[in-house]
Every structure is written in C-alpha cells, then in structure tokens.
Write a protein that holds these residues in place. Structure first.
Motif, PDB file in Angstrom:
ATOM      1  N   ARG A   1     -16.364  -8.591  -0.672  1.00  0.00           N
ATOM      2  CA  ARG A   1     -15.983 -10.314  -1.628  1.00  0.00           C
ATOM      3  C   ARG A   1     -15.411  -9.126  -2.980  1.00  0.00           C
ATOM      4  NH1 ARG A   1     -18.534 -15.376  -2.964  1.00  0.00           N
ATOM      5  NH2 ARG A   1     -17.759 -16.490  -4.164  1.00  0.00           N
ATOM      6  N   TRP A   2     -17.030  -8.532  -3.296  1.00  0.00           N
ATOM      7  CA  TRP A   2     -16.724  -8.168  -4.274  1.00  0.00           C
ATOM      8  C   TRP A   2     -15.622  -6.924  -4.311  1.00  0.00           C
ATOM      9  CZ3 TRP A   2     -16.191  -3.451  -7.259  1.00  0.00           C
ATOM     10  CH2 TRP A   2     -16.491  -3.652  -8.495  1.00  0.00           C
ATOM     11  N   LEU A   3     -15.309  -6.317  -3.640  1.00  0.00           N
ATOM     12  CA  LEU A   3     -14.304  -5.496  -3.415  1.00  0.00           C
ATOM     13  C   LEU A   3     -13.004  -6.373  -3.932  1.00  0.00           C
ATOM     14  CD1 LEU A   3     -15.051  -2.590  -0.500  1.00  0.00           C
ATOM     15  CD2 LEU A   3     -14.728  -2.369  -3.523  1.00  0.00           C
ATOM     16  N   ARG A   4     -12.830  -7.370  -2.781  1.00  0.00           N
ATOM     17  CA  ARG A   4     -11.376  -8.418  -2.622  1.00  0.00           C
ATOM     18  C   ARG A   4     -11.247  -8.629  -4.203  1.00  0.00           C
ATOM     19  NH1 ARG A   4     -13.312  -9.377   2.373  1.00  0.00           N
ATOM     20  NH2 ARG A   4     -14.274 -10.924   1.596  1.00  0.00           N
ATOM     21  N   GLU A   5     -12.002  -9.057  -4.952  1.00  0.00           N
ATOM     22  CA  GLU A   5     -12.130  -9.614  -6.477  1.00  0.00           C
ATOM     23  C   GLU A   5     -11.994  -8.915  -7.416  1.00  0.00           C
ATOM     24  OE1 GLU A   5     -15.651 -11.907  -6.718  1.00  0.00           O
ATOM     25  OE2 GLU A   5     -14.874 -13.615  -5.627  1.00  0.00           O
ATOM     26  N   HIS A   6     -11.761  -7.649  -7.505  1.00  0.00           N
ATOM     27  CA  HIS A   6     -11.926  -6.561  -8.806  1.00  0.00           C
ATOM     28  C   HIS A   6     -11.519  -5.467  -8.195  1.00  0.00           C
ATOM     29  CE1 HIS A   6     -16.056  -8.866  -9.377  1.00  0.00           C
ATOM     30  NE2 HIS A   6     -15.751  -8.534 -10.612  1.00  0.00           N
ATOM     31  N   THR A   7     -10.799  -5.264  -7.295  1.00  0.00           N
ATOM     32  CA  THR A   7      -9.402  -4.094  -7.246  1.00  0.00           C
ATOM     33  C   THR A   7      -8.421  -4.220  -7.618  1.00  0.00           C
ATOM     34  OG1 THR A   7     -10.810  -2.922  -5.057  1.00  0.00           O
ATOM     35  CG2 THR A   7      -8.888  -2.823  -5.022  1.00  0.00           C
ATOM     36  N   PRO A   8      -7.678  -3.696  -8.334  1.00  0.00           N
ATOM     37  CA  PRO A   8      -6.427  -4.069  -8.684  1.00  0.00           C
ATOM     38  C   PRO A   8      -5.516  -4.259  -7.633  1.00  0.00           C
ATOM     39  CG  PRO A   8      -7.042  -1.753 -10.282  1.00  0.00           C
ATOM     40  CD  PRO A   8      -8.226  -2.348  -9.212  1.00  0.00           C
ATOM     41  N   ARG A   9      -5.024  -5.597  -7.701  1.00  0.00           N
ATOM     42  CA  ARG A   9      -3.550  -5.646  -6.442  1.00  0.00           C
ATOM     43  C   ARG A   9      -2.637  -4.787  -5.996  1.00  0.00           C
ATOM     44  NH1 ARG A   9      -1.502 -11.539  -7.278  1.00  0.00           N
ATOM     45  NH2 ARG A   9      -3.364 -11.967  -7.468  1.00  0.00           N
ATOM     46  N   SER A  10      -2.307  -4.042  -7.176  1.00  0.00           N
ATOM     47  CA  SER A  10      -1.496  -2.982  -7.045  1.00  0.00           C
ATOM     48  C   SER A  10      -1.973  -1.635  -6.568  1.00  0.00           C
ATOM     49  CB  SER A  10      -0.583  -2.319  -7.833  1.00  0.00           C
ATOM     50  OG  SER A  10      -1.939  -1.606  -8.676  1.00  0.00           O
ATOM     51  N   ALA A  11      -3.184  -1.351  -5.982  1.00  0.00           N
ATOM     52  CA  ALA A  11      -4.065  -0.733  -5.520  1.00  0.00           C
ATOM     53  C   ALA A  11      -4.178  -1.393  -4.152  1.00  0.00           C
ATOM     54  CB  ALA A  11      -4.536  -0.583  -6.290  1.00  0.00           C
ATOM     55  N   ALA A  12      -5.012  -2.317  -4.142  1.00  0.00           N
ATOM     56  CA  ALA A  12      -5.203  -2.348  -2.802  1.00  0.00           C
ATOM     57  C   ALA A  12      -4.110  -3.527  -1.851  1.00  0.00           C
ATOM     58  CB  ALA A  12      -5.592  -4.303  -2.827  1.00  0.00           C
ATOM     59  N   SER A  13      -3.395  -3.076  -2.435  1.00  0.00           N
ATOM     60  CA  SER A  13      -1.884  -3.752  -1.805  1.00  0.00           C
ATOM     61  C   SER A  13      -1.607  -2.788  -0.162  1.00  0.00           C
ATOM     62  CB  SER A  13      -0.926  -4.068  -2.766  1.00  0.00           C
ATOM     63  OG  SER A  13      -0.039  -2.767  -3.335  1.00  0.00           O
ATOM     64  N   VAL A  14      -2.125  -1.355  -0.223  1.00  0.00           N
ATOM     65  CA  VAL A  14      -1.574  -0.492  -0.118  1.00  0.00           C
ATOM     66  C   VAL A  14      -1.893   0.024   0.514  1.00  0.00           C
ATOM     67  CG1 VAL A  14      -1.827   2.666  -0.037  1.00  0.00           C
ATOM     68  CG2 VAL A  14      -1.366   1.181  -2.117  1.00  0.00           C
ATOM     69  N   ALA A  15      -3.976  -0.507   1.037  1.00  0.00           N
ATOM     70  CA  ALA A  15      -4.313  -0.929   2.580  1.00  0.00           C
ATOM     71  C   ALA A  15      -3.716  -2.504   2.921  1.00  0.00           C
ATOM     72  CB  ALA A  15      -6.269  -1.487   1.580  1.00  0.00           C
ATOM     73  N   HIS A  16      -3.896  -3.261   2.653  1.00  0.00           N
ATOM     74  CA  HIS A  16      -3.851  -4.158   3.108  1.00  0.00           C
ATOM     75  C   HIS A  16      -2.291  -4.182   3.712  1.00  0.00           C
ATOM     76  CE1 HIS A  16      -5.334  -7.023  -0.134  1.00  0.00           C
ATOM     77  NE2 HIS A  16      -5.953  -6.231   0.765  1.00  0.00           N
ATOM     78  N   ALA A  17      -1.129  -3.201   3.436  1.00  0.00           N
ATOM     79  CA  ALA A  17       0.271  -3.206   3.806  1.00  0.00           C
ATOM     80  C   ALA A  17      -0.292  -1.997   5.243  1.00  0.00           C
ATOM     81  CB  ALA A  17       0.937  -1.698   2.994  1.00  0.00           C
ATOM     82  N   ALA A  18      -1.317  -1.428   5.620  1.00  0.00           N
ATOM     83  CA  ALA A  18      -1.764  -0.100   6.485  1.00  0.00           C
ATOM     84  C   ALA A  18      -2.274  -1.244   7.238  1.00  0.00           C
ATOM     85  CB  ALA A  18      -2.604   0.742   6.224  1.00  0.00           C
ATOM     86  N   MET A  19      -2.237  -2.402   6.976  1.00  0.00           N
ATOM     87  CA  MET A  19      -3.417  -3.594   8.266  1.00  0.00           C
ATOM     88  C   MET A  19      -2.548  -3.864   8.788  1.00  0.00           C
ATOM     89  SD  MET A  19      -6.258  -5.071   5.767  1.00  0.00           S
ATOM     90  CE  MET A  19      -6.319  -6.391   7.352  1.00  0.00           C
ATOM     91  N   GLU A  20      -1.340  -4.957   8.052  1.00  0.00           N
ATOM     92  CA  GLU A  20      -0.077  -5.372   8.682  1.00  0.00           C
ATOM     93  C   GLU A  20       0.453  -4.171   9.133  1.00  0.00           C
ATOM     94  OE1 GLU A  20       1.199  -8.158   7.816  1.00  0.00           O
ATOM     95  OE2 GLU A  20      -0.702  -8.282   6.172  1.00  0.00           O
ATOM     96  N   ARG A  21       1.001  -3.508   9.253  1.00  0.00           N
ATOM     97  CA  ARG A  21       0.917  -2.825  10.185  1.00  0.00           C
ATOM     98  C   ARG A  21      -0.119  -1.620  11.279  1.00  0.00           C
ATOM     99  NH1 ARG A  21       2.802  -0.007   5.104  1.00  0.00           N
ATOM    100  NH2 ARG A  21       1.231   2.156   5.795  1.00  0.00           N
TER     101      ARG A  21
END
Length: 506
Positions: free
Chosen positions: A441-461
C-alpha cells in the motif's frame, strides 16, 4: 507442608513463568510429579532424589507431590530440576522457604548433585525479568548468557549443596565435581566472514549482491559450476550492517534454544549465515520435534542469510515451506502438543545450476541434457517461490581477461550502510527499516506515477504478477537509495525489472 518456588518453561523462544509447589504428606514414601510434564521431565523425580542424597541431605520419608502450575501448559526438558529440588527442600524445612520463594531457579541436576547447563537460558531469564522476578539462579556454566539480560540479578551455582548452603543449610556437602557437559549439539554460527575482494570478475553478480544487501532483498543466482555463486553468497554477511537491537536479541535467543550460542561473545550483533546441505532433513531445515518443535536452520538465520546451494536438489516440500516465512517473517510449526512460533526473517539466497549437468549457458555450452531434462530440473523451483525472489541473475563463467580483483567488502559495506541510512531516515515514523519490508500500500501511494507505470505496463503484458510488480518497486526504491536520490524514477524501475529477469544489469 508446602514449599514454593518458580521456574520457566519455553514454547519456542517464548518463556512462561511457572509455579513449582511441593507438598509433603504423612503417608507411604512416594514421589508424584503432576502438571503436564513430558517423559524427560518425569525422569526428574529420580534425578532430584539422587541429587539430594548426594548432597548429604536426607530425602523426606513422606508422600511428596510436586505440581507445576499452570497445569494446562505443556512442560518439557530438564530445566525445572533445580526448582523441583528447591521446592521439596523448602517443604521439608531443609532451607528457608522465603529464600526459595524469592527466586526463579533454572538448571538440570546430575545424580551427583551438580547443577548442569541447559539450553534457552537467555529467553528464560528474559521471561523471568519481564514477569517481575529479577532474582534468578542458574548453572555456573550459563552465567555469561544469563548476564546478558538487563535488570536480571543472577546467582550462579555449581551444585545443589552450594545452593542449599546459600539458603541456610549448613549440613549440605557437595560431592567431587565431575566433568561439566555443554548443551550444544549444533555447530556455532560462523563469525569469520570472507572478503568480497576474493571474487574475481562477475561485476553483474556483485552489483546484484550489493543491491540485495542495501534493501534486504532475496537473491537467486543461476550459473554453471565454478562461476562463483557460493563465493558470492558466503560474502553477503560481510557487507550487511549490524542487526537492530530487537533482531539481535531474538537471534541470540534462538541460538540459545538451539544450543549454538557462545555466550562469552555477548549478544549476536552480526547477521548469522546458515547454509544447510540439500541432503538435510526437513526437520533440520524447517524445525521439528515430536512434541514441541525446536528451531531449524531457517530460524537460526533470523536477522541474517539463509543460503541454499544447489537449490533444485532440495526436497520440494522443504522449498515450499519457505513461502510462509518469506511473507510473514516467522515460522509456525504445529505438533500434537501445540504450535511453536519462531522468528524467521532472513534474506534468502538461492544458487542453482541451469541444468542437471550444470553446463547449459549462453548458446548451450557443453551441455548434454535434453530440453525436457532442463525444464524438469529447474521446475523444482516453483513459480510461487520464484515470484517471491526480488533479484534473479545469471552468473556466467569468468574469462581470464575478466578476472580482475573487485572491491573489498568494506567498500561495498560503506555504500550499503549509506543506502540503509537513507531508507531508515525516510521511514523513521514507520516500523520497517529496509525496502524489502515496505508494504504494498505504501509503495502504491508514494512511488511516482511515471515510475510505477513501467511496472504496471509489464503487468498488462503478463511479464509480471501483481506481487512481482510490488517487488520490482521495492528494488527500485533500493536503487534510488544507492543513487542518493529521494524517489525512484522510471530508469530505476526498469533496472529493477531487469534484475528480476536474469538478464544482468550494471
């Protein structure tokens, strides 16, 4: 006539203060022990009777009943021998009842009246002090260990006769002292850690080891025999910082229960290193016992490193049991007489060959294994287990031109310390101190969105699971600490994902 004193029994590393009551009645001479004792504790009747007689004291010719309270708590071992003898002597008027009731007594009795050392003195004394009973009597051989507990008023004795004399009996006479036995049956934790400068080449693997140390991350190294996997793993404790006070006390208590503690060295402050062989039994690695389980290698590694060399060779059941402590930081062992909890928050380091023969790398190397054999071999490391490993890197053979000496452990440890200090300062108001401990939860709230989007894109793939994405973000925060920046950027997340893909990164 009733004599009273106290002792401590252990469930895992948790001590329970118990009352020991001895009742003497005018009847046929017998000795009854009640209060849910196990077989070894039942044998205390014969040890206590012989020890009293060997101390030139007269055993009371009455019906002796000893109760260990609370009766619902299972009790095992020989640690209550001394307390049982003291309670009986107090009931018989051999010693002052007030002196007996004032102290907590811990120790095993020999038939000659000697007081022998026992395991688990440290957590036992901690439990006594926490319960408001700081006066503790221990065997002389356990004095150094008992003295580690702040606030404890420790008295050490060699024999039952010596204790009886301290409590006002002038007739007690000790027998000739025999050789003392030590309670240790396991090898003591290694203290001489080799230096990282001994490792030649392997810059990618060395970098992964530094990241693992800086963030407390788990690590998998895959490579052929002789590439340096074991050398690297054995040098990880040398770059880790000292354990926090709470972890140091818990680790010392575990080694006390296991019988591997050298009390003359004080509290364990350096991270322990456990490296069980793949032929070791499940009980040796996880912990086990017929009634209440004793700690295994994963508990003795608390606060340090658990290294499984040739990881696919370990039994599948043993590898699967690692999933619980990797998530919760403790191991719960269920037995017929109850559940035992041991702390087990460690860094897991796995080393594996890429195939049964070990020579499959690059474009195949000199491997003679079939593709099916390679898949079957590595499939022993299940997907759920690998998904919990933050860093997964290949360790390729070192060529002569690459075999330059690397940095020393001291240089790497300094960077690790600085990264840990940054993390500790950031999370000063939270209970965690390293990136690997940060909740999702802390990671999702405090990691910059631009950085977290890299991991989220890998999840989508489909390249990362939700757990894998969170673990990649934790590694990204560690990389940011090593780079001395406040928050991770997209580059940090991308590098963290590469460190999970066994592609190498520098």
């Amino acid at each position: 006539m009733i004599g009273r004193t106290r002792s401590v029994v252990l469930t895992g590393v948790r001590g329970h203060l118990i009352d020991v009551e001895a009742h003497l009645a005018a009847s046929l001479p017998t000795f009854t022990l009640v209060g849910l004792p196990d077989a070894s504790l039942h044998e205390a009747r014969d040890r206590v009777r012989a020890a009293v007689a060997s101390s030139s004291l007269a055993w009371p010719q009455r019906r002796v009943t000893v109760n260990l309270s609370p009766a619902s708590l299972p009790k095992s071992g020989s640690v209550t021998d001394l307390a049982i003898a003291v309670a009986v002597m107090a009931a018989a008027g051999m010693i002052a009842p007030a002196s007996a009731a004032r102290s907590v007594h811990l120790g095993e009795l020999g038939l000659d009246g000697q007081v022998r050392p026992v395991r688990g003195i440290l957590p036992s004394v901690i439990a006594a002090v926490d319960a408001g009973c700081p006066h503790v009597v221990v065997p002389q051989a356990n004095l150094d260990e008992a003295a580690l507990v702040p606030g404890a008023e420790v008295t050490a004795v060699d024999s039952l006769a010596q204790l009886a004399a301290l409590y006002g009996n002038d007739d007690a006479r000790p027998t000739a002292r025999g050789p003392s036995a030590t309670p240790s049956t396991e090898s003591a934790p290694e203290t001489n850690v080799p230096d990282l400068a001994d490792v030649r080449g392997q810059p990618e693997a060395r970098w992964a080891l530094e990241v693992a140390a800086a963030g407390g991350h788990h690590l998998l190294m895959v490579g052929p025999p002789g590439a340096g996997k074991t050398m690297l793993a054995s040098r990880l404790p040398g770059v880790l910082p000292d354990m926090a006070p709470g972890d140091a006390l818990a680790a010392t208590s575990i080694h006390s229960v296991a019988g591997t503690l050298d009390a003359s060295m004080g509290l364990l402050t350096r991270p322990p290193f456990e490296a069980p062989h793949h032929s070791a039994s499940a009980a040796a690695i996880v912990g086990g016992g017929a009634r209440l389980a004793r700690p295994g290698a994963i508990s003795r590694a608390h606060g340090g490193v658990l290294f499984l060399d040739e990881a696919p060779e370990f039994p599948t059941g043993v590898l699967q049991t690692l999933r619980q402590p990797l998530e919760s930081g403790e191991i719960v062992l269920h037995r017929a007489y109850g559940a035992t909890r041991y702390p087990a928050r460690f860094q897991l380091v796995l080393a594996a060959n890429p195939c049964p023969c070990g020579h499959y790398f690059g474009r195949g190397g000199d491997c003679s294994c079939t593709p099916m054999a390679r898949r079957r071999y590595f499939a022993r490391l299940s997907g759920p287990l690998l998904d919990r490993i933050d860093l997964q890197v290949d360790v390729l053979p070192v060529r002569r031109a690459q075999a330059a000496p690397g940095e020393s452990s001291a240089s790497v440890a300094e960077r690790v310390r600085e990264a840990r200090d940054r993390a500790r300062s950031r999370w000063a108001d939270f209970p965690w101190t390293a990136s690997a401990q940060v909740p999702s939860r802390w990671l999702r709230e405090h990691t910059p969105r631009s950085a977290a989007s890299v991991a989220h894109a890998a999840m989508e793939r489909g390249r990362l699971s939700a757990r894998g994405a969170d673990r990649a973000l934790r590694v990204a925060w560690t990389l940011a600490d090593l780079d001395a920046v406040a928050v991770p950027a997209s580059d940090h997340v991308a590098r963290a994902m590469m460190l999970r893909s066994r592609d190498g990164v520098q």
